[in-house]
Design a protein around this motif. Structure first.
Motif, short mmCIF file in Angstrom:
data_model
loop_
_atom_site.label_atom_id
_atom_site.label_comp_id
_atom_site.label_asym_id
_atom_site.label_seq_id
_atom_site.Cartn_x
_atom_site.Cartn_y
_atom_site.Cartn_z
N VAL A 101 -63.06 -52.46 -24.93
CA VAL A 101 -63.61 -53.60 -24.18
C VAL A 101 -62.49 -54.47 -23.62
O VAL A 101 -62.50 -54.87 -22.45
CB VAL A 101 -64.54 -54.44 -25.08
N GLU A 102 -61.48 -54.74 -24.46
CA GLU A 102 -60.40 -55.62 -24.02
C GLU A 102 -59.52 -54.97 -22.95
O GLU A 102 -58.84 -55.66 -22.19
CB GLU A 102 -59.55 -56.02 -25.22
N ALA A 103 -59.56 -53.62 -22.85
CA ALA A 103 -58.78 -52.93 -21.83
C ALA A 103 -59.43 -52.97 -20.46
O ALA A 103 -58.76 -52.77 -19.44
CB ALA A 103 -58.57 -51.47 -22.25
N CYS A 104 -60.73 -53.23 -20.41
CA CYS A 104 -61.48 -53.12 -19.15
C CYS A 104 -60.93 -53.99 -18.02
O CYS A 104 -60.77 -53.49 -16.89
CB CYS A 104 -62.96 -53.43 -19.40
N PRO A 105 -60.64 -55.28 -18.21
CA PRO A 105 -60.18 -56.09 -17.09
C PRO A 105 -58.92 -55.54 -16.42
O PRO A 105 -58.85 -55.48 -15.18
CB PRO A 105 -59.93 -57.47 -17.72
N ASP A 106 -57.94 -55.12 -17.20
CA ASP A 106 -56.70 -54.59 -16.63
C ASP A 106 -56.92 -53.28 -15.89
O ASP A 106 -56.14 -52.93 -14.99
CB ASP A 106 -55.66 -54.38 -17.73
N LEU A 107 -57.95 -52.54 -16.27
CA LEU A 107 -58.23 -51.25 -15.63
C LEU A 107 -59.20 -51.37 -14.47
O LEU A 107 -59.54 -50.37 -13.84
CB LEU A 107 -58.79 -50.28 -16.68
N GLY A 108 -59.66 -52.59 -14.19
CA GLY A 108 -60.60 -52.79 -13.08
C GLY A 108 -62.01 -52.36 -13.38
O GLY A 108 -62.82 -52.16 -12.46
N VAL A 109 -62.33 -52.21 -14.67
CA VAL A 109 -63.69 -51.82 -15.08
C VAL A 109 -64.51 -53.08 -15.31
O VAL A 109 -64.23 -53.86 -16.22
CB VAL A 109 -63.65 -50.95 -16.35
N ASP A 110 -65.52 -53.29 -14.47
CA ASP A 110 -66.35 -54.49 -14.57
C ASP A 110 -67.51 -54.32 -15.55
O ASP A 110 -67.96 -55.29 -16.15
CB ASP A 110 -66.91 -54.85 -13.19
N TYR A 111 -68.00 -53.09 -15.67
CA TYR A 111 -69.16 -52.80 -16.52
C TYR A 111 -68.81 -51.67 -17.48
O TYR A 111 -68.29 -50.63 -17.07
CB TYR A 111 -70.36 -52.38 -15.67
N LEU A 112 -69.10 -51.89 -18.75
CA LEU A 112 -68.91 -50.87 -19.78
C LEU A 112 -70.21 -50.73 -20.55
O LEU A 112 -70.74 -51.71 -21.07
CB LEU A 112 -67.78 -51.26 -20.73
N LEU A 134 -66.01 -61.91 -28.42
CA LEU A 134 -66.57 -61.46 -27.16
C LEU A 134 -66.73 -62.62 -26.19
O LEU A 134 -66.37 -62.53 -25.01
CB LEU A 134 -67.91 -60.77 -27.40
N ARG A 135 -67.23 -63.73 -26.70
CA ARG A 135 -67.39 -64.91 -25.85
C ARG A 135 -66.04 -65.44 -25.39
O ARG A 135 -65.86 -65.79 -24.21
CB ARG A 135 -68.14 -66.00 -26.62
N ASP A 136 -65.06 -65.48 -26.31
CA ASP A 136 -63.74 -65.99 -25.96
C ASP A 136 -63.04 -65.11 -24.91
O ASP A 136 -62.21 -65.59 -24.14
CB ASP A 136 -62.86 -66.10 -27.20
N HIS A 137 -63.37 -63.81 -24.90
CA HIS A 137 -62.80 -62.90 -23.91
C HIS A 137 -63.68 -62.80 -22.66
O HIS A 137 -63.47 -61.93 -21.81
CB HIS A 137 -62.60 -61.51 -24.51
N ASP A 138 -64.65 -63.73 -22.55
CA ASP A 138 -65.51 -63.82 -21.36
C ASP A 138 -66.32 -62.55 -21.14
O ASP A 138 -66.56 -62.13 -20.00
CB ASP A 138 -64.66 -64.12 -20.12
N VAL A 139 -66.74 -61.91 -22.24
CA VAL A 139 -67.53 -60.68 -22.17
C VAL A 139 -69.02 -61.01 -22.26
O VAL A 139 -69.46 -61.66 -23.21
CB VAL A 139 -67.15 -59.71 -23.31
N GLY A 156 -66.81 -62.28 -17.21
CA GLY A 156 -65.81 -61.22 -17.19
C GLY A 156 -66.46 -59.86 -17.31
O GLY A 156 -67.39 -59.52 -16.57
N THR A 157 -66.00 -59.06 -18.25
CA THR A 157 -66.55 -57.72 -18.47
C THR A 157 -68.01 -57.79 -18.88
O THR A 157 -68.41 -58.64 -19.68
CB THR A 157 -65.75 -56.99 -19.57
N ASN A 158 -68.82 -56.90 -18.33
CA ASN A 158 -70.22 -56.77 -18.72
C ASN A 158 -70.35 -55.61 -19.69
O ASN A 158 -70.20 -54.45 -19.32
CB ASN A 158 -71.09 -56.51 -17.49
N LEU A 159 -70.58 -55.92 -20.96
CA LEU A 159 -70.73 -54.91 -21.99
C LEU A 159 -72.21 -54.69 -22.29
O LEU A 159 -72.91 -55.62 -22.68
CB LEU A 159 -70.00 -55.34 -23.26
#
Length: 242
Positions: free
Chosen positions: A48-59, A94-99, A130-133
């Motif tokens: 999950v934490e890798a998603c922003p750097d990889l350009g993955v918006d939805y996981l 998750l909240r702190d990482h804007d997920v 941020g990321t949508n999990l």
């Protein structure tokens, strides 16, 4: 623009993962299967934490299927306890990482305490941008389509929907994933080359990667390489390049 001057293809915006191999990972270490499930749960955070750097918006991750109830009572009970612990432990991070977290699947089929925790986590992260999990819990693709079709039929019977207007664009509005884009890339770990009733409708044109790595051994680097590999693929959606 000349062909050789075109920009490189973008990576996947939505990645879905069938997290397989926890049990085998544990058994190879002489441990009970639940030991592997706990190890696999820890791996989710890294991905999950890798998603922003990889350009993955939805996981979207496949946590528990409608078929998993066939496992031993001990393993199912252990998984349900793990899910409750995971939600409590990871909610703040998750909240702190804007997920933003969403759950899909047959929620009424789960115990009430777990349902309440799922509701709370969705509410807690509802303003995150941020990321949508998305976590598939008690989920099966056929079950989802059946439930969606039932709701669609109810709207037709009540006069809220014209039967003549029903087409392939209509049903997705009734699916659990109605607010999500379809996955671009579906990854399955552990060497199994099957989709196991996961996102059947949504993955009609997804790219697939079946890899040998067991889920607890899945790393950020493996994830990054799969995302990079996707970027080099040509997606034609049934058409041909001209």
């Amino acid at each position: 623009m000349p062909d050789d001057a075109r920009e490189p293809k973008a990576g996947p915006s939505h990645v879905a993962i069938i997290m397989d191999g926890n049990g085998r990972w544990a058994e190879r270490r002489g441990q009970p299967r639940l030991f592997g499930h706990h190890a696999g749960a820890k791996r989710v955070r890294e991905v999950v934490e890798a998603c922003p750097d990889l350009g993955v918006d939805y996981l979207t991750i496949f946590a528990f299927s409608t078929e998993n109830w066939k496992r031993t009572q001990r393993e199912v009970a252990g998984l349900m306890s793990l899910f409750r612990t995971y939600i409590r432990r990871e909610a703040r991070g998750l909240r702190d990482h804007d997920v933003r977290v969403r759950f899909i699947g047959d929620r009424p089929g789960l115990d009430k305490k777990l349902q309440n925790l799922m509701d709370e986590l969705e509410e807690t992260t509802s303003t995150c941008q941020g990321t949508n999990l998305t976590i598939a819990m008690n989920y099966g693709g056929r079950d989802e389509v059946a439930r969606a079709t039932k709701r669609l039929a109810e709207d037709v019977a009540a006069g809220r929907l014209d039967p003549a207007a029903v087409n392939e664009e209509t049903l997705p509005r009734y699916l659990d994933t109605c607010v999500l884009p379809d996955p671009d890339l579906v990854i399955r770990t552990s060497g199994e080359a099957r989709i196991s009733n996961f996102l059947l409708w949504q993955s009609a044109y997804a790219e697939y990667e079946f890899i040998e790595t067991l889920w607890p051994d899945f790393t950020r680097d493996i994830f990054a390489n799969l995302v990079k590999s996707y970027a080099g693929r040509e997606r034609r959606y049934g058409g041909v390049k001209v």
